[in-house]
Design a protein around this motif. Sequence first.
Motif, mmCIF file in Angstrom:
data_model
loop_
_atom_site.group_PDB
_atom_site.id
_atom_site.type_symbol
_atom_site.label_atom_id
_atom_site.label_comp_id
_atom_site.label_asym_id
_atom_site.label_seq_id
_atom_site.Cartn_x
_atom_site.Cartn_y
_atom_site.Cartn_z
ATOM 1 N N PHE A 90 0.831 -1.203 0.000
ATOM 2 C CA PHE A 90 0.000 0.000 0.000
ATOM 3 C C PHE A 90 0.866 1.254 0.000
ATOM 4 N N ALA A 91 1.888 1.279 0.837
ATOM 5 C CA ALA A 91 2.763 2.447 0.928
ATOM 6 C C ALA A 91 3.479 2.690 -0.401
ATOM 7 N N LEU A 92 3.969 1.626 -1.022
ATOM 8 C CA LEU A 92 4.682 1.746 -2.292
ATOM 9 C C LEU A 92 3.781 2.344 -3.369
ATOM 10 N N TYR A 93 2.583 1.813 -3.512
ATOM 11 C CA TYR A 93 1.667 2.300 -4.550
ATOM 12 C C TYR A 93 1.198 3.729 -4.250
ATOM 13 N N ALA A 94 0.998 4.064 -2.991
ATOM 14 C CA ALA A 94 0.573 5.418 -2.639
ATOM 15 C C ALA A 94 1.651 6.439 -3.001
ATOM 16 N N VAL A 95 2.903 6.136 -2.664
ATOM 17 C CA VAL A 95 4.006 7.058 -2.960
ATOM 18 C C VAL A 95 4.187 7.215 -4.469
ATOM 19 N N LEU A 96 4.160 6.110 -5.200
ATOM 20 C CA LEU A 96 4.333 6.177 -6.647
ATOM 21 C C LEU A 96 3.194 6.940 -7.315
ATOM 22 N N SER A 97 1.965 6.762 -6.824
ATOM 23 C CA SER A 97 0.829 7.485 -7.390
ATOM 24 C C SER A 97 0.964 8.989 -7.166
ATOM 25 N N ALA A 98 1.403 9.384 -5.968
ATOM 26 C CA ALA A 98 1.604 10.806 -5.683
ATOM 27 C C ALA A 98 2.691 11.395 -6.579
ATOM 28 N N ILE A 99 3.767 10.645 -6.789
ATOM 29 C CA ILE A 99 4.847 11.116 -7.661
ATOM 30 C C ILE A 99 4.348 11.300 -9.093
#
Length: 436
Positions: free
Chosen positions: A316-325
Amino acid sequence: MAEHSATRSTEAGLFTLDWYRMLGSNARHAFWASFLGWALDAFDYMVFSFALGAIAATFSLNKGQSGLIATVTLVVSAFGGMLAGMLADMIGRVRTLMITVAVYSLFTFLSGLAQSYEQLLLFRALQGLGFGGEWAAGAILMAEIANPEHRGRALGAVQSAWAVGWGLAAIAYTVVFSLVDPSLGWRILFWLGIIPALLALYIRAYVPEPEVFIETRRAKQARSREAIQSGATANPLRQLFRRDLIGTTIAASVLAVGAQGGYYSIFTWLPTYLKTERHLSVVGTGAYTGVVIVGSFLGYVISGYLNDWLGRKRTFALYAVLSAILIVLYVNIPAGANSLLLVLGGPLGFCASGIFSGFGSYLAELFPSRARGAGQGFAYNVGRATGAFFPTLIGFLSAQVGLAGAIGFGALAYALCLIALLFLPETRGKALVAVQ
């Protein structure tokens, strides 16, 4: 011990289909019922987006009226998801799945018969009840039947059905609108929505209730000491706000708000921004849509594997950070850079969509069997209902800070995911047992 076992299994079998081969016949029927239910749910929902222009022309709708149809569908779908979650705890996962599939297929079909804007608004609202409820019932069903070590992959595969339904809707739109006048074409697309009703017959014939649900129901009916002490005999929705579950309920809901708020922000406003302020003509074309759909499919599937490999929280953390980027990258695309937009379309679909693959397994593992349906339906759909207001907020903010700055605000939605994860446990490999 289960955690270590899950780790060894996923590392040895990463990106294989062993998880499917190990399913028994009943579990395979449950998988295909959930997969097809979600794919056809996506089809019924997405044909509206493709046909909206023709619908607006038929009934002479302004943008506000057109948008209201979509908003009402989403809001009602949130209530449908909560209701279906409670029903799944009360009457069963399979029966609830049948009901939700029948509801969304019936009212999609009736939408094609609408003779006025008011009728269409009503039918789409009622379609939302089934649309919102199907995911809750199908995800719980698959989560309880899947092998704990493979649950992330199984639910990721089910979630990928949304991209399949989205693609089918795009194909159907292209074919139908190339053969008939748009004033009839949008009605035909909705009439095709009756097809999922056949799936309800398949579910009734081949899909049994999960053993976990059956055992929990027996404990409730017998009013055993364990069931009474755990609160299993109380109303499922009320249990979510008891001292033992309220913290999980709030944190899981915030996680869903972040993921869905970010998603709605991206897919509601980015096309407008890219067309009007970056003059990118490729937006809205078949090529761009296809790239995003393929990216979404891969994001769903790979996210399922990562959930079993890295764990729920890290994925979840990985996908959230990548989506924000990616939001930041999108608002800084140079004017006229159509080729670059096509390159970024895949990663956008991959990240913004892929984050949802974790919800089916994670929410099922966070809530006990006595309130699993209610918990899954409530948390996910609080996210849907609240996240639906993010595009509205961005619209207001754009008048103050510009559309690029307002869309950048959407990146903050994913920060909510990271905050929520601080208050939630890791559950990878957790066995789902009766009552709890």
